[in-house]
Design a protein around this motif. Structure first.
Motif, short mmCIF file in Angstrom:
data_model
loop_
_atom_site.label_atom_id
_atom_site.label_comp_id
_atom_site.label_asym_id
_atom_site.label_seq_id
_atom_site.Cartn_x
_atom_site.Cartn_y
_atom_site.Cartn_z
N LEU A 1 13.61 3.72 9.87
CA LEU A 1 12.47 4.03 10.89
C LEU A 1 13.06 4.71 12.16
CD1 LEU A 1 10.17 0.79 11.03
CD2 LEU A 1 9.52 3.06 9.93
N GLU B 1 5.90 -7.18 10.60
CA GLU B 1 5.31 -5.78 10.26
C GLU B 1 5.06 -5.66 8.66
OE1 GLU B 1 6.26 -2.36 12.54
OE2 GLU B 1 7.38 -3.64 13.88
N TRP C 1 12.03 -3.03 14.49
CA TRP C 1 11.10 -3.33 13.49
C TRP C 1 11.27 -4.85 13.27
CZ3 TRP C 1 11.02 -5.01 8.26
CH2 TRP C 1 10.35 -4.96 7.42
N VAL D 1 1.57 -6.24 6.94
CA VAL D 1 0.32 -5.28 7.67
C VAL D 1 0.09 -4.49 6.15
CG1 VAL D 1 -0.43 -3.40 8.80
CG2 VAL D 1 1.08 -5.11 9.87
N ASN D 2 0.88 -4.02 5.50
CA ASN D 2 0.67 -3.15 4.19
C ASN D 2 1.06 -4.03 2.94
OD1 ASN D 2 -0.17 -0.51 5.31
ND2 ASN D 2 1.71 -0.78 6.43
N GLN E 1 0.88 -1.10 0.00
CA GLN E 1 -0.04 0.00 -0.02
C GLN E 1 1.03 1.26 0.07
OE1 GLN E 1 -2.81 -0.10 3.24
NE2 GLN E 1 -3.06 -2.15 3.15
N ASN F 1 1.58 4.22 1.45
CA ASN F 1 1.31 5.17 2.71
C ASN F 1 2.59 5.57 3.35
OD1 ASN F 1 1.65 3.13 4.55
ND2 ASN F 1 -0.22 2.10 4.11
N ASP F 2 2.35 6.53 4.53
CA ASP F 2 3.44 6.71 5.44
C ASP F 2 4.40 5.47 6.05
OD1 ASP F 2 3.26 9.18 4.62
OD2 ASP F 2 2.13 9.90 6.27
N ASP F 3 3.61 4.56 6.26
CA ASP F 3 4.15 3.38 7.27
C ASP F 3 5.09 2.47 6.17
OD1 ASP F 3 2.65 3.85 9.25
OD2 ASP F 3 0.96 2.78 9.00
N THR F 4 4.78 2.48 4.71
CA THR F 4 5.52 1.59 3.80
C THR F 4 6.85 2.58 3.45
OG1 THR F 4 4.14 2.32 2.01
CG2 THR F 4 3.76 0.03 3.29
N ARG F 5 6.79 3.96 3.47
CA ARG F 5 7.98 4.66 3.01
C ARG F 5 9.39 4.14 3.34
NH1 ARG F 5 6.25 9.51 4.13
NH2 ARG F 5 5.11 9.66 2.02
N SER F 6 9.72 3.95 4.54
CA SER F 6 10.91 3.35 5.02
C SER F 6 11.22 1.78 4.46
CB SER F 6 10.73 3.35 6.51
OG SER F 6 10.59 4.66 7.17
#
Length: 90
Positions: free
Chosen positions: A57, A65, A61, A68-69, A10, A12-17
């Motif tokens: 991040l 995780e 981690w 999740v995306n 996805q 989104n901000d969570d996957t950028r890193s």
């Protein structure tokens, strides 16, 4: 002859890193951006390293995780506590 593997997340901000770490650790990987998804293709194999994502991040981690995306992937999965690898086993 090489065959591509891919992983899609996805957008989104969570996957950028995660995406940045994958592209850094896999110099032959190619990023494709779609409206709600980022797809990363790589010839032969692709690796996600826990340490590389943690570095970006700035926190611990867990590789779990990643799921999740995660939207989709192709390739055979080899997963440890430190690396998630996609490759085609011949």
């Amino acid at each position: 002859m090489s065959q591509n593997v891919f992983i899609a997340f996805q957008a989104n901000d969570d996957t950028r890193s995660i995406i940045d770490a994958i592209l850094q650790d896999n110099p032959r990987a190619q990023r494709q951006d779609f409206p709600a998804m980022v797809k990363i293709d790589a010839p032969d194999s692709l690796v996600v390293r826990r340490a590389s994502v943690e570095e970006r991040l700035g926190r611990d981690w867990d590789l779990q995780e990643l799921h999740v995306n995660l939207i989709s992937l192709s390739g055979n999965i080899d997963e440890t506590d430190d690396e998630f690898t996609l490759a085609w086993h011949r």
